[in-house]
Design a protein around this motif. Structure first.
Motif, PDB file in Angstrom:
ATOM      1  N   TYR A  10       2.243  77.856  17.345  1.00 27.62           N
ATOM      2  CA  TYR A  10       3.315  76.541  17.332  1.00 27.62           C
ATOM      3  C   TYR A  10       4.071  76.846  17.607  1.00 27.62           C
ATOM      4  O   TYR A  10       5.543  76.405  18.139  1.00 27.62           O
ATOM      5  CB  TYR A  10       3.132  76.297  15.793  1.00 27.62           C
ATOM      6  CG  TYR A  10       4.474  75.133  15.185  1.00 27.62           C
ATOM      7  CD1 TYR A  10       4.627  73.688  15.375  1.00 27.62           C
ATOM      8  CD2 TYR A  10       5.640  75.817  14.574  1.00 27.62           C
ATOM      9  CE1 TYR A  10       5.976  72.883  15.499  1.00 27.62           C
ATOM     10  CE2 TYR A  10       6.515  74.800  13.563  1.00 27.62           C
ATOM     11  CZ  TYR A  10       7.051  73.849  14.988  1.00 27.62           C
ATOM     12  OH  TYR A  10       7.918  72.588  14.194  1.00 27.62           O
ATOM     13  N   GLU A  11       4.851  78.315  17.179  1.00 30.40           N
ATOM     14  CA  GLU A  11       6.156  79.279  16.964  1.00 30.40           C
ATOM     15  C   GLU A  11       6.332  79.756  18.504  1.00 30.40           C
ATOM     16  O   GLU A  11       7.311  79.668  19.253  1.00 30.40           O
ATOM     17  CB  GLU A  11       6.092  80.557  16.043  1.00 30.40           C
ATOM     18  CG  GLU A  11       5.986  80.121  14.846  1.00 30.40           C
ATOM     19  CD  GLU A  11       5.990  81.188  13.472  1.00 30.40           C
ATOM     20  OE1 GLU A  11       5.892  82.728  14.100  1.00 30.40           O
ATOM     21  OE2 GLU A  11       6.202  80.891  12.456  1.00 30.40           O
ATOM     22  N   ARG A  12       5.301  79.851  19.191  1.00 27.01           N
ATOM     23  CA  ARG A  12       5.112  80.865  20.701  1.00 27.01           C
ATOM     24  C   ARG A  12       5.477  79.285  21.606  1.00 27.01           C
ATOM     25  O   ARG A  12       6.823  79.656  22.373  1.00 27.01           O
ATOM     26  CB  ARG A  12       4.126  81.750  20.671  1.00 27.01           C
ATOM     27  CG  ARG A  12       4.433  82.009  22.784  1.00 27.01           C
ATOM     28  CD  ARG A  12       2.950  82.465  22.573  1.00 27.01           C
ATOM     29  NE  ARG A  12       1.904  82.326  22.497  1.00 27.01           N
ATOM     30  CZ  ARG A  12       1.012  82.685  21.749  1.00 27.01           C
ATOM     31  NH1 ARG A  12       1.160  83.848  20.758  1.00 27.01           N
ATOM     32  NH2 ARG A  12      -0.539  82.124  21.199  1.00 27.01           N
ATOM     33  N   TRP A  13       4.428  78.098  20.941  1.00 31.53           N
ATOM     34  CA  TRP A  13       4.979  77.557  22.392  1.00 31.53           C
ATOM     35  C   TRP A  13       6.059  76.243  21.755  1.00 31.53           C
ATOM     36  O   TRP A  13       7.102  76.078  23.107  1.00 31.53           O
ATOM     37  CB  TRP A  13       4.062  76.518  22.111  1.00 31.53           C
ATOM     38  CG  TRP A  13       2.903  76.475  22.874  1.00 31.53           C
ATOM     39  CD1 TRP A  13       2.855  78.398  23.508  1.00 31.53           C
ATOM     40  CD2 TRP A  13       1.150  76.324  22.799  1.00 31.53           C
ATOM     41  NE1 TRP A  13       0.924  78.293  23.293  1.00 31.53           N
ATOM     42  CE2 TRP A  13       0.545  77.865  22.852  1.00 31.53           C
ATOM     43  CE3 TRP A  13       0.798  75.420  21.636  1.00 31.53           C
ATOM     44  CZ2 TRP A  13      -1.066  77.114  23.271  1.00 31.53           C
ATOM     45  CZ3 TRP A  13      -0.393  75.196  21.485  1.00 31.53           C
ATOM     46  CH2 TRP A  13      -1.786  76.244  22.486  1.00 31.53           C
ATOM     47  N   SER A  14       7.181  76.800  20.785  1.00 37.86           N
ATOM     48  CA  SER A  14       7.783  75.406  20.987  1.00 37.86           C
ATOM     49  C   SER A  14       8.915  76.620  20.944  1.00 37.86           C
ATOM     50  O   SER A  14      10.217  75.915  21.635  1.00 37.86           O
ATOM     51  CB  SER A  14       8.613  76.042  18.827  1.00 37.86           C
ATOM     52  OG  SER A  14       7.433  74.563  18.951  1.00 37.86           O
ATOM     53  N   SER A  15       9.104  77.610  21.176  1.00 39.41           N
ATOM     54  CA  SER A  15       9.939  78.898  21.686  1.00 39.41           C
ATOM     55  C   SER A  15       9.627  78.856  23.563  1.00 39.41           C
ATOM     56  O   SER A  15      11.485  78.554  23.880  1.00 39.41           O
ATOM     57  CB  SER A  15      10.225  80.318  21.209  1.00 39.41           C
ATOM     58  OG  SER A  15       8.703  80.450  22.198  1.00 39.41           O
ATOM     59  N   GLY A  57       9.765  75.535  24.844  1.00 33.51           N
ATOM     60  CA  GLY A  57      10.367  74.510  25.470  1.00 33.51           C
ATOM     61  C   GLY A  57       9.136  73.754  24.575  1.00 33.51           C
ATOM     62  O   GLY A  57       9.268  72.335  25.092  1.00 33.51           O
ATOM     63  N   ALA A  58       8.383  73.604  23.722  1.00 32.55           N
ATOM     64  CA  ALA A  58       7.182  72.759  23.832  1.00 32.55           C
ATOM     65  C   ALA A  58       8.076  71.493  22.189  1.00 32.55           C
ATOM     66  O   ALA A  58       8.363  72.307  21.689  1.00 32.55           O
ATOM     67  CB  ALA A  58       5.878  72.956  23.002  1.00 32.55           C
ATOM     68  N   THR A  59       7.970  70.682  22.013  1.00 28.98           N
ATOM     69  CA  THR A  59       8.470  69.384  21.318  1.00 28.98           C
ATOM     70  C   THR A  59       7.373  68.857  19.883  1.00 28.98           C
ATOM     71  O   THR A  59       6.349  68.084  20.448  1.00 28.98           O
ATOM     72  CB  THR A  59       9.023  67.775  21.809  1.00 28.98           C
ATOM     73  OG1 THR A  59      10.554  68.761  22.475  1.00 28.98           O
ATOM     74  CG2 THR A  59       9.537  67.690  20.953  1.00 28.98           C
ATOM     75  N   PHE A  60       6.829  69.354  19.368  1.00 33.62           N
ATOM     76  CA  PHE A  60       6.080  68.878  18.270  1.00 33.62           C
ATOM     77  C   PHE A  60       6.676  67.691  17.637  1.00 33.62           C
ATOM     78  O   PHE A  60       7.780  67.669  16.727  1.00 33.62           O
ATOM     79  CB  PHE A  60       5.744  70.254  17.688  1.00 33.62           C
ATOM     80  CG  PHE A  60       5.204  71.108  17.894  1.00 33.62           C
ATOM     81  CD1 PHE A  60       3.319  71.160  17.248  1.00 33.62           C
ATOM     82  CD2 PHE A  60       5.793  72.441  18.887  1.00 33.62           C
ATOM     83  CE1 PHE A  60       2.795  72.229  18.396  1.00 33.62           C
ATOM     84  CE2 PHE A  60       4.657  73.214  19.188  1.00 33.62           C
ATOM     85  CZ  PHE A  60       3.337  73.429  19.272  1.00 33.62           C
ATOM     86  N   LEU A  61       5.380  66.648  17.110  1.00 34.75           N
ATOM     87  CA  LEU A  61       5.765  65.517  16.670  1.00 34.75           C
ATOM     88  C   LEU A  61       5.826  66.229  15.254  1.00 34.75           C
ATOM     89  O   LEU A  61       6.733  65.594  14.817  1.00 34.75           O
ATOM     90  CB  LEU A  61       4.766  64.731  16.322  1.00 34.75           C
ATOM     91  CG  LEU A  61       4.232  64.579  17.522  1.00 34.75           C
ATOM     92  CD1 LEU A  61       3.067  63.415  17.816  1.00 34.75           C
ATOM     93  CD2 LEU A  61       6.073  63.598  18.407  1.00 34.75           C
ATOM     94  N   THR A  62       5.461  67.583  14.489  1.00 31.62           N
ATOM     95  CA  THR A  62       6.009  67.418  13.555  1.00 31.62           C
ATOM     96  C   THR A  62       5.476  69.226  12.924  1.00 31.62           C
ATOM     97  O   THR A  62       4.804  69.671  14.041  1.00 31.62           O
ATOM     98  CB  THR A  62       3.832  67.218  12.012  1.00 31.62           C
ATOM     99  OG1 THR A  62       3.759  67.250  12.592  1.00 31.62           O
ATOM    100  CG2 THR A  62       4.833  65.649  11.909  1.00 31.62           C
ATOM    101  N   PRO A  63       5.866  69.899  12.621  1.00 29.74           N
ATOM    102  CA  PRO A  63       4.126  71.379  12.489  1.00 29.74           C
ATOM    103  C   PRO A  63       3.354  71.297  11.497  1.00 29.74           C
ATOM    104  O   PRO A  63       3.493  70.258  11.434  1.00 29.74           O
ATOM    105  CB  PRO A  63       5.776  72.129  11.110  1.00 29.74           C
ATOM    106  CG  PRO A  63       6.909  70.785  10.569  1.00 29.74           C
ATOM    107  CD  PRO A  63       6.672  69.398  10.956  1.00 29.74           C
TER     108      PRO A  63
END
Length: 152
Positions: free
Chosen positions: A103-108, A110-116
């Protein structure tokens, strides 16, 4: 004029040596954008850049190409672009060893998650969407490993 295709190693392609090998085909609007998402954001390895694009994602393969009309081997069938919206009929399911790290790596990247990630009892789970709006579930088994089923 012949089409230029990049040189690739046969070992880089999803070719089974025995039985079957499952790949997932995505009809995409922009091959370069999707290739970048699955390789640069999720960390896949590009085996073939286009026509079709083939990306090895961990122990699985994604094949991506634009939509198109019927062909000799699929008469009367057209591949159409995914229409993002609040309903889906299928999605990609990625099982990971450490959901928080992903979650942290992919968010950094540019991935956009619907929720944590949310604890569902049997697993930690969250969802994101790729550039074409395809839904991707990311899950880590937790309680399921000790017989605990999902919370209702």
């Amino acid at each position: 004029m012949s089409e230029h295709r990049p040189a690739i190693e046969v070992g880089d392609l999803p070719v089974p040596t025995d039985g079957i090998l499952v790949t997932h085909f995505l009809t995409v609007r922009d091959v370069a954008r999707s290739r970048a998402f699955y390789s640069e954001v999720l960390g896949g390895r590009v085996a073939l850049g286009e026509n079709p694009c083939i990306v090895k994602l961990s122990n699985s393969w994604l094949i991506m190409n634009p939509g198109g009309g019927p062909t000799a081997d699929k008469p009367n069938i057209s591949l159409v672009d995914h229409q993002p919206g609040p309903t889906v009929s299928s999605f990609l399911n990625l099982r990971v060893a450490d959901i928080q790290a992903c979650y942290e790596r992919w968010s950094s990247r540019g991935a956009t998650f619907l929720t944590p990630p949310i604890d569902r009892g049997s697993e930690l789970r969250c969802y994101m969407q790729d550039p074409d709006g395809y839904l991707i579930e990311v899950g880590q088994s937790t309680g399921l490993l000790v017989g605990k089923l999902a919370a209702t």
